[in-house]
Enzyme design. Structure first.
Site, PDB file in Angstrom:
ATOM      1  N   LYS A 144       0.998  -1.362  -0.060  1.00 37.99           N
ATOM      2  CA  LYS A 144      -0.259   0.320  -0.223  1.00 37.99           C
ATOM      3  C   LYS A 144       0.440   1.267  -0.329  1.00 37.99           C
ATOM      4  O   LYS A 144       0.732   2.055  -0.808  1.00 37.99           O
ATOM      5  CB  LYS A 144      -0.873  -0.044   1.378  1.00 37.99           C
ATOM      6  CG  LYS A 144      -0.552  -0.046   2.226  1.00 37.99           C
ATOM      7  CD  LYS A 144      -0.962   0.062   3.485  1.00 37.99           C
ATOM      8  CE  LYS A 144      -0.863   0.025   5.172  1.00 37.99           C
ATOM      9  NZ  LYS A 144       0.744  -1.097   5.003  1.00 37.99           N
ATOM     10  N   ARG A 183      -5.839   2.795  11.182  1.00 43.27           N
ATOM     11  CA  ARG A 183      -5.423   1.572  11.541  1.00 43.27           C
ATOM     12  C   ARG A 183      -6.415   0.688  12.548  1.00 43.27           C
ATOM     13  O   ARG A 183      -6.385  -0.112  12.904  1.00 43.27           O
ATOM     14  CB  ARG A 183      -4.016   1.772  12.029  1.00 43.27           C
ATOM     15  CG  ARG A 183      -2.988   1.064  10.983  1.00 43.27           C
ATOM     16  CD  ARG A 183      -1.634   0.919  11.749  1.00 43.27           C
ATOM     17  NE  ARG A 183      -0.746  -0.241  10.801  1.00 43.27           N
ATOM     18  CZ  ARG A 183       0.382   0.685  10.480  1.00 43.27           C
ATOM     19  NH1 ARG A 183       0.677   1.378   9.812  1.00 43.27           N
ATOM     20  NH2 ARG A 183       1.158  -0.668   9.624  1.00 43.27           N
ATOM     21  N   ARG A 221      12.238  -6.774   2.098  1.00 43.70           N
ATOM     22  CA  ARG A 221      12.009  -5.546   2.168  1.00 43.70           C
ATOM     23  C   ARG A 221      13.500  -4.746   2.660  1.00 43.70           C
ATOM     24  O   ARG A 221      13.986  -5.453   4.130  1.00 43.70           O
ATOM     25  CB  ARG A 221      11.018  -5.342   2.405  1.00 43.70           C
ATOM     26  CG  ARG A 221      10.352  -3.858   3.019  1.00 43.70           C
ATOM     27  CD  ARG A 221       9.141  -3.324   2.774  1.00 43.70           C
ATOM     28  NE  ARG A 221       8.494  -3.168   4.255  1.00 43.70           N
ATOM     29  CZ  ARG A 221       7.516  -2.710   4.467  1.00 43.70           C
ATOM     30  NH1 ARG A 221       6.298  -2.198   2.797  1.00 43.70           N
ATOM     31  NH2 ARG A 221       6.937  -2.571   5.635  1.00 43.70           N
TER      32      ARG A 221
HETATM   33  P1  AMP Z   1       3.904   1.264   8.665  1.00 41.84           P
HETATM   34  O1  AMP Z   1       4.933   1.914   8.714  1.00 41.84           O
HETATM   35  O2  AMP Z   1       2.536   2.493   8.296  1.00 41.84           O
HETATM   36  O3  AMP Z   1       3.776  -0.159   8.238  1.00 41.84           O
HETATM   37  O4  AMP Z   1       4.228   1.736  10.185  1.00 41.84           O
HETATM   38  C1  AMP Z   1       5.321   1.168  10.971  1.00 41.84           C
HETATM   39  C2  AMP Z   1       4.645   1.179  12.088  1.00 41.84           C
HETATM   40  O5  AMP Z   1       4.048   2.532  12.983  1.00 41.84           O
HETATM   41  C3  AMP Z   1       3.520   0.279  12.807  1.00 41.84           C
HETATM   42  O6  AMP Z   1       3.746  -1.484  12.456  1.00 41.84           O
HETATM   43  C4  AMP Z   1       2.809   0.721  14.089  1.00 41.84           C
HETATM   44  O7  AMP Z   1       3.440  -0.188  15.520  1.00 41.84           O
HETATM   45  C5  AMP Z   1       3.211   2.390  14.002  1.00 41.84           C
HETATM   46  N1  AMP Z   1       1.335   2.805  12.865  1.00 41.84           N
HETATM   47  C6  AMP Z   1       1.830   3.871  12.691  1.00 41.84           C
HETATM   48  N2  AMP Z   1       1.135   4.554  12.175  1.00 41.84           N
HETATM   49  C7  AMP Z   1       0.385   3.605  13.139  1.00 41.84           C
HETATM   50  C8  AMP Z   1      -1.671   4.285  13.282  1.00 41.84           C
HETATM   51  N3  AMP Z   1      -2.311   4.966  12.375  1.00 41.84           N
HETATM   52  N4  AMP Z   1      -2.041   4.058  14.608  1.00 41.84           N
HETATM   53  C9  AMP Z   1      -1.333   2.876  15.396  1.00 41.84           C
HETATM   54  N5  AMP Z   1       0.296   2.747  15.204  1.00 41.84           N
HETATM   55  C10 AMP Z   1       0.213   2.991  13.769  1.00 41.84           C
END
Ligand code: AMP
Length: 214
Positions: free
Chosen positions: A13, A88, A127
């Site tokens: 995504k 999320r 990745r």
């Molecule tokens: P991502 O790069 O989007 O996979 O985010 C990495 C990590 O950041 C996730 O595994 C969560 O620990 C935290 N994170 C990112 N976005 C959110 C969100 N909207 N709510 C809670 N935790 C988030």
């Protein structure tokens, strides 16, 4: 154009969100990137978020929502944005709807990039992320021009702590429990669109363009 990208961690995504943002010249807002930038700068928010991120857990809603709502107020968001990794949880989705409704606004599309868990686990192992700019690659599907080096800034590419297999399994569990219910939430609002994320990334992108330009 206000778009939410949904999908499990590693579904692609983020890659699609960046391509959409570039095509329509709107900002790509990734809460994960915002947290990583804060960790790098050593801010209080970054220090708090890192504790959860390294364990594959979600950062508490109260640390996320205001961050995103404040970001919308910046001038580059006037023509819309692509949200990647937010909302999320159902409370985050409701908070987003309420914040937008205050200015008579609403999300137009929630696009779910659908990929089975088994594909995700093998994808994440390949990745690589730049320690400097956060750019992401994949050793097989999106390789950098030079192995281990970021095409954009020349930074070192590493396997992120939260992309390690044991953390990925935890993140998938968290995804199914806390984030997947958003699919039904947006279905109920008639804005959910699903794309097959197992296809080649350009084909997935084409499917998304067909949706937003229909
Ligand atoms: P991502 O790069 O989007 O996979 O985010 C990495 C990590 O950041 C996730 O595994 C969560 O620990 C935290 N994170 C990112 N976005 C959110 C969100 N909207 N709510 C809670 N935790 C988030």
């Amino acid at each position: 154009m206000k778009i939410i990208m949904l999908g499990a961690p590693g579904a692609g995504k983020g890659t699609q969100a960046k391509k959409l943002a570039a095509k329509y010249d709107i900002p790509h807002i990734s809460t994960g990137d915002i947290f990583r930038a804060n960790i790098k700068k050593g801010t209080e928010l970054g220090t708090k978020a890192k504790v959860y991120m390294d364990q594959g857990l979600l950062v508490p809603d109260e640390l996320v929502v205001d961050l995103v709502v404040d970001r919308f107020k910046e001038p580059d968001c006037q023509q819309g944005y692509v949200l990647d990794g937010f909302p999320r949880t159902i409370p985050q989705a409701k908070a987003l709807d309420e914040a937008l409704a205050k200015s008579g606004d609403a999300v137009e599309y929630a696009i779910d990039v659908d990929v089975p868990d088994a594909n995700i686990i093998s994808r994440m192992a390949g990745r690589r992320a730049c320690i400097n700019c956060g750019g992401t690659y994949h050793v097989e599907t999106i390789p950098p021009k030079q192995e281990g080096i970021c095409d954009v800034c020349g930074g070192e590419l590493v396997l992120r702590e939260d992309d390690k297999p044991e953390t990925v399994e935890k993140r998938l569990k968290v995804y199914h429990e806390q984030t997947q219910p958003l699919i039904e939430y947006y279905q109920g609002k008639n804005i959910l669109k699903s794309v097959d994320g197992t296809k080649d990334l350009e084909l997935v992108f084409k499917d998304i363009i067909d949706i937003v330009e229909a």
